[in-house]
Design an enzyme around this catalytic site. Structure first.
Site, PDB file in Angstrom:
ATOM      1  N   GLY A  71       0.886  -1.679   0.056  1.00 28.97           N
ATOM      2  CA  GLY A  71      -0.096   0.427  -0.229  1.00 28.97           C
ATOM      3  C   GLY A  71       0.537   1.099  -0.080  1.00 28.97           C
ATOM      4  O   GLY A  71       2.012   1.556   0.628  1.00 28.97           O
ATOM      5  N   ASP A  72       0.769   2.433   0.040  1.00 30.55           N
ATOM      6  CA  ASP A  72       1.640   3.490  -0.816  1.00 30.55           C
ATOM      7  C   ASP A  72      -0.036   4.836  -0.840  1.00 30.55           C
ATOM      8  O   ASP A  72      -1.082   4.095  -0.879  1.00 30.55           O
ATOM      9  CB  ASP A  72       1.908   3.737  -1.747  1.00 30.55           C
ATOM     10  CG  ASP A  72       3.825   4.544  -1.127  1.00 30.55           C
ATOM     11  OD1 ASP A  72       3.592   6.538  -1.237  1.00 30.55           O
ATOM     12  OD2 ASP A  72       4.596   3.983  -0.924  1.00 30.55           O
TER      13      ASP A  72
END
Length: 195
Positions: A71-72
């Site tokens: 995730g980012d």
């Protein structure tokens, strides 16, 4: 089958735990600054997707047969991509700059297994900050302290940071760093969660 979270993010861990998802965290060790520099012209959504994918792929190569979630989140404002502030003076300058304006926050997630990308999703949110008075900023920084340095936008939206905004168009969980509902739906498709 078990899930590996390719992130050290406290917010992502909190969201998955609260949703009842069992996982083990193994943060990806990537040079995000270099990756972002190579994606500068791609746009915030493409950048967030790519970073989430690279994290998931890197960690999936270390865990044979395991499903890995990367995730980012990217914040774009006036042709810039924001980074975490180093100190509270930088926080004040950033919040003053964002005051009364709208910025784009994009959170992305990706799933990989054995070095192969299985799925990716990005969720854009338009964040409109209210006009912040100098007194409010003084109080906010005094109350939040150095803990706020962990947030790229210098707000913890799940807490006092909600007071910074007039309007938010987008998914609550994505503002916190993970498009959780889309992730949960994909984990059900992968058989990791009951459907």
């Amino acid at each position: 089958m078990s899930l590996i979270l390719a992130s050290a993010s406290g917010s992502r861990k909190m969201l998955l735990t609260a949703a009842g998802v069992s996982f083990t965290a193994d943060p990806a060790d990537l040079d995000e600054t270099a990756l972002m520099a190579g994606l500068k012209d791609a746009g915030a959504e493409a950048m967030a997707r790519s970073l989430a994918e690279q994290k998931a792929l890197a960690v999936s190569r270390r865990h044979s047969g395991k499903l890995v979630l990367g995730g980012d989140s990217i914040i774009a404002f006036e042709r810039d991509y924001l980074s975490k502030c180093a100190n509270l003076d930088e926080v004040r300058a950033l919040l003053t700059r964002l005051s009364g304006k709208t910025h784009l926050l994009v959170s992305a997630a990706a799933l990989a297994r054995d070095g192969a990308l299985l799925w990716t999703h990005a969720s854009p949110c338009r964040m409109t900050m209210r006009e912040l008075s100098p007194q409010f900023l003084d109080d906010y920084l005094a109350l939040e302290g150095k803990a706020i340095l962990s947030s790229v936008g210098c707000y913890h939206y799940e807490g006092r940071g909600a007071q910074l905004f007039d309007r938010v168009d987008g998914d609550y969980f994505s503002v916190l760093g993970l498009p959780l509902l889309a992730v949960l739906a994909q984990l059900r498709k992968e058989g990791l969660l009951a459907s």
